[in-house]
Structures are given as C-alpha cells and as structure tokens.
Design an enzyme around this catalytic site. Structure first.
Site, PDB file in Angstrom:
ATOM      1  N   TRP A 178      37.849  45.423  36.637  1.00 14.06           N
ATOM      2  CA  TRP A 178      39.125  44.737  36.425  1.00 14.06           C
ATOM      3  C   TRP A 178      40.303  45.426  37.103  1.00 14.06           C
ATOM      4  CZ3 TRP A 178      38.780  43.189  30.504  1.00 14.06           C
ATOM      5  CH2 TRP A 178      37.830  42.163  30.372  1.00 14.06           C
ATOM      6  N   LYS A 179      40.091  46.624  37.629  1.00 10.61           N
ATOM      7  CA  LYS A 179      41.181  47.363  38.306  1.00 10.61           C
ATOM      8  C   LYS A 179      42.384  47.472  37.371  1.00 10.61           C
ATOM      9  CE  LYS A 179      39.186  45.797  42.598  1.00 10.61           C
ATOM     10  NZ  LYS A 179      39.317  45.575  44.018  1.00 10.61           N
ATOM     11  N   HIS A 192      35.574  54.536  43.894  1.00  9.22           N
ATOM     12  CA  HIS A 192      35.969  53.234  44.421  1.00  9.22           C
ATOM     13  C   HIS A 192      36.885  53.435  45.631  1.00  9.22           C
ATOM     14  CE1 HIS A 192      37.915  49.337  44.777  1.00  9.22           C
ATOM     15  NE2 HIS A 192      36.842  48.856  44.177  1.00  9.22           N
ATOM     16  N   GLU A 211      39.543  52.139  46.500  1.00 10.80           N
ATOM     17  CA  GLU A 211      40.981  52.251  46.185  1.00 10.80           C
ATOM     18  C   GLU A 211      41.315  53.665  45.724  1.00 10.80           C
ATOM     19  OE1 GLU A 211      41.103  48.839  43.610  1.00 10.80           O
ATOM     20  OE2 GLU A 211      40.671  47.603  45.369  1.00 10.80           O
ATOM     21  N   GLU A 227      30.341  48.842  48.957  1.00 12.29           N
ATOM     22  CA  GLU A 227      31.536  48.000  48.977  1.00 12.29           C
ATOM     23  C   GLU A 227      32.272  48.197  50.297  1.00 12.29           C
ATOM     24  OE1 GLU A 227      32.731  46.737  44.744  1.00 12.29           O
ATOM     25  OE2 GLU A 227      33.969  48.407  45.365  1.00 12.29           O
ATOM     26  N   SER A 233      34.553  40.671  47.561  1.00  9.68           N
ATOM     27  CA  SER A 233      34.728  39.216  47.622  1.00  9.68           C
ATOM     28  C   SER A 233      33.514  38.436  47.116  1.00  9.68           C
ATOM     29  CB  SER A 233      35.134  38.768  49.034  1.00  9.68           C
ATOM     30  OG  SER A 233      36.409  39.292  49.370  1.00  9.68           O
ATOM     31  N   GLY A 264      35.342  42.198  41.676  1.00 13.02           N
ATOM     32  CA  GLY A 264      36.735  42.476  41.325  1.00 13.02           C
ATOM     33  C   GLY A 264      37.438  41.216  40.874  1.00 13.02           C
ATOM     34  N   GLY A 265      38.155  40.576  41.804  1.00 10.86           N
ATOM     35  CA  GLY A 265      39.005  39.431  41.480  1.00 10.86           C
ATOM     36  C   GLY A 265      38.325  38.353  40.653  1.00 10.86           C
TER      37      GLY A 265
HETATM   38  P1  PGA Z   1      36.851  41.976  45.009  1.00  9.44           P
HETATM   39  O1  PGA Z   1      36.795  43.542  44.608  1.00  9.44           O
HETATM   40  O2  PGA Z   1      35.673  41.317  44.345  1.00  9.44           O
HETATM   41  O3  PGA Z   1      38.157  41.501  44.482  1.00  9.44           O
HETATM   42  O4  PGA Z   1      36.746  41.919  46.503  1.00  9.44           O
HETATM   43  C1  PGA Z   1      35.572  44.221  44.501  1.00  9.44           C
HETATM   44  C2  PGA Z   1      35.807  45.649  44.111  1.00  9.44           C
HETATM   45  O5  PGA Z   1      36.772  46.250  44.596  1.00  9.44           O
HETATM   46  O6  PGA Z   1      35.044  46.235  43.294  1.00  9.44           O
END
Ligand code: PGA
Length: 258
Positions: A15-16, A101, A103, A173, A219, A240-241
């Site tokens: 969920w970030k 991750h 990020e 990823e 994605s 993620g999203g």
């Molecule tokens: P995303 O993110 O599905 O929004 O591309 C994946 C993730 O960063 O784990």
C-alpha cells in the site's frame, strides 16, 4: 531450509504511503466480502506501519490473510529516529516485511548492503521477508539487467551465508514498470525470474532455488494478473496501485493461476 507454512502463488498488496487506519478498516470490510479463503494461494498485505493494528483487527477472523510492514531497520533498537525494528514489528503482530523496495533504494538511500542487513535482521526476528530487486530503464537499455539483478541478489545471499535464519522470498520489480502503467510482459518477467532462479541455484543449490518464491511486481492489474502468473518462474505478484481498491485487488487475488 524450513518448509513454508503458506501456499504459492503469493498475491501481495503493497500500500506504500496510502491508507490510514480508517481507510484500512473500510478496505477489509469490502475485501473480506469479495475474496473467500482459498488453500491454493496466499494473500498478504503491507499497510503503512500506523495502519498495522487496524489491519490485524480487521483480519482477525481471516487467518488466511497475513499482514506485515513495508520496511524495517537492521538494528533491534536504539537511537534511530523514525525507524522501526523487526522485533518490534513482530511484537506489534506483523508476520511479514518488504525489504529493498525500489522507492526505498531510490528515494531513501537504501543500498545493496543496507538491504542485505535489513533482510538478515528481518529473518532473524522471524518475519517472512520479501526482498525486492529490479533494474531501471537506463540500466535495462544499457544491457545491464543481469549485472544489476546479480549484484542486488548476491549482496543478500552473502549476508545470509553464515546465518541459519532461513531464506527470503524475492520480488522482481523493474523500476520502469512501477506505477507507470507499463508492466513487464510475461516473457520479460520469465527471463528475469529465470535469471534470478539460476543465480540462486549457482550460489545456494537446487533445493534453495526451488524453495524461494519469486514474485513479479510493476503495474499488475486485474487484466494482466493471470498472464503474468502463467509465466514460467513467476510464483506470485506484488501489487501497488491496484491493491488499494478492494474490488480490483480481489480480482487479482482470485486471478487464475496454473
Ligand atoms: P505498482 O507498484 O503496482 O503501482 O506498479 C508495485 C510496487 O511498487 O510494489
């Protein structure tokens, strides 16, 4: 290697920095209605640490759903303002953690060495740990896919060489696919996953290579989940999203898998 206590594929939602405790409760109210327990897969969640408690309460009647944190520090306690440790995550009820991750690597200075140290600490505390690896678009275009993945993976394998804490899961990823709407094709994923599996085999042997699930992330949507799950060496998805909405994540969690 200890036998794992959960089935593959693993479908995990990262969920970030989204979903406070209120949104977390609302999400699970909907998600638990949409997704019934299944024995042929694992469904995991990585809410922000502040929503861990709400997520645990909301899933108390659903032992099939597991919850964790998005990052941990490599020390157990101390003067590290803003950080959380693996033992305290366990004490708070987390059973899982993400580590490395992109990020964290790109925005918060994580390196191969700190990712390896976090992984060792997480496993030592008993957390099921997903280590994320992946190349940038620039690195991919420069033909450095295997160099980058190999370096990221080797740092973790080296750090775990002397430990008996067990093995992490991996998530491939590709940075260019995260949050961009451009997913890796199933062939791209199979190539990268095959490389990672081969590298683990070379470094740690066949048993370990076969026991480590490798998830794909970047994605993932309801429309591409089944194709990605069908790709060779893809043992799950890190989403993620599309994990922020109960309906779309329930569709991914129930996507057909071979
Ligand atoms: P995303 O993110 O599905 O929004 O591309 C994946 C993730 O960063 O784990």
């Amino acid at each position: 290697m200890q036998p794992r206590s959960w089935p593959v594929p693993v479908i995990a939602g990262n969920w970030k920095m989204n979903m406070g405790p209120d949104e977390t409760r609302a999400f699970f109210e909907a998600f638990c209605r949409l997704h019934a327990p299944r024995e042929d897969r694992s469904v995991w969640f990585f809410p922000p640490a502040l929503s861990l408690h709400a997520a645990l309460e909301a899933t108390a009647a659903r032992p099939d759903l597991r919850v964790g944190v998005q990052n941990i520090h490599w020390e157990g306690a101390g003067a590290f303002t803003g950080e959380i440790s693996a033992p305290m995550a366990v004490q708070a009820g987390a059973r899982l953690t993400l580590v490395g991750h992109s990020e964290r690597r790109q925005l918060f200075g994580d390196t191969d060495e700190t990712v390896a140290a976090r992984t060792r600490a997480a496993l030592a505390a008993g957390l099921t740990t997903i280590v994320c690896v992946g190349e940038t678009l620039e690195q991919r275009r420069a033909g450095e896919l295997e160099t980058v993945l190999g370096r990221q993976l080797d740092a973790v394998i080296d750090a775990l060489a002397e430990s008996d804490a067990g093995a992490p899961l991996l998530a491939y990823e590709p940075v260019w696919a995260i949050g961009t709407g451009v997913n890796a094709t199933p062939d791209d994923a199979a190539t990268a996953h095959g490389f990672l599996r081969g590298r683990i085999r070379e470094r740690a042997g066949d048993d370990v290579a076969l026991a480590i699930p490798i998830l794909y992330g970047g994605s993932v949507k309801p429309a591409n989940a089944a194709d990605l799950l069908a790709a060779p060496d893809v043992d799950g998805l890190l989403v993620g999203g599309a994990s922020l909405e109960a309906e779309s994540f329930a569709r991914i969690a129930d996507a057909p898998a071979p």
